[in-house]
Design a protein around this motif. Structure first.
Motif, PDB file in Angstrom:
ATOM      1  N   SER A  73      -1.938   2.766  27.821  1.00 43.91           N
ATOM      2  CA  SER A  73      -1.287   3.305  29.012  1.00 43.91           C
ATOM      3  C   SER A  73      -0.270   2.301  29.535  1.00 43.91           C
ATOM      4  N   CYS A  74       0.753   2.833  30.167  1.00 45.97           N
ATOM      5  CA  CYS A  74       1.773   2.003  30.801  1.00 45.97           C
ATOM      6  C   CYS A  74       2.082   2.633  32.155  1.00 45.97           C
ATOM      7  N   THR A  75       1.781   1.902  33.203  1.00 46.69           N
ATOM      8  CA  THR A  75       2.037   2.395  34.546  1.00 46.69           C
ATOM      9  C   THR A  75       3.318   1.760  35.075  1.00 46.69           C
ATOM     10  N   ARG A 113       3.921  11.407  28.305  1.00 48.32           N
ATOM     11  CA  ARG A 113       4.169  10.862  29.641  1.00 48.32           C
ATOM     12  C   ARG A 113       3.652  11.830  30.696  1.00 48.32           C
ATOM     13  N   GLN A 133       1.929  10.893  37.484  1.00 53.28           N
ATOM     14  CA  GLN A 133       1.138   9.673  37.553  1.00 53.28           C
ATOM     15  C   GLN A 133       1.960   8.431  37.235  1.00 53.28           C
ATOM     16  N   THR A 162       3.055   7.408  34.465  1.00 49.14           N
ATOM     17  CA  THR A 162       2.348   6.754  33.363  1.00 49.14           C
ATOM     18  C   THR A 162       2.823   7.262  32.004  1.00 49.14           C
ATOM     19  N   TYR A 197       1.845   7.086  27.829  1.00 46.26           N
ATOM     20  CA  TYR A 197       0.668   6.909  26.980  1.00 46.26           C
ATOM     21  C   TYR A 197       1.084   6.767  25.514  1.00 46.26           C
TER      22      TYR A 197
END
Length: 120
Positions: free
Chosen positions: A21-23, A71, A75, A77, A79
């Motif tokens: 995950s990348c926030t 994506r 959120q 985020t 993925y």
């Protein structure tokens, strides 16, 4: 400006799956093209997958259908679902973002990376 924070890396065995995950910090996440890159030991950084503003996806040639990028703009985020992991997938995986929607992605912002190690 956007800050990117990756998570989800770890040590797994051959054939296992992981989801990275990348926030993103930006409230305009949907305005960024996003992507995943990786850097294997002793190798240059390479594109893993990218996703445009309009959800168009593309992958590095080595993926062979094992990875899926997605994506969630609600959120903020990004993925990366990675299946059937192999020892050669061992790398630091980086999240990247760009305000321009070139294909492949031309990153303007980078996360610090998350380590993925696949044991044989």
């Amino acid at each position: 400006q956007v800050q990117l924070v990756e998570s989800g890396g770890g040590l797994v065995q051959t054939g296992d799956s992981l989801r990275l995950s990348c926030t993103a910090s930006s409230r305009t996440f949907s305005d960024y093209a996003m992507g995943w890159f990786r850097q294997r030991p002793g190798k240059e950084r390479e594109l893993v997958a990218g996703i445009s503003w309009t959800y168009t996806t593309y992958y590095g040639d080595f993926m062979k259908g094992r990875f899926t990028i997605s994506r969630d703009n609600n959120q903020n985020t990004l993925y990366l679902q990675m299946n059937n992991l192999q020892p050669e997938d061992t790398a630091v995986y980086f999240c990247a973002a760009a305000r321009s929607d070139y294909v492949p992605l031309r990153p303007e912002y980078w996360g610090r990376g998350t380590q993925v190690t696949v044991s044989s």
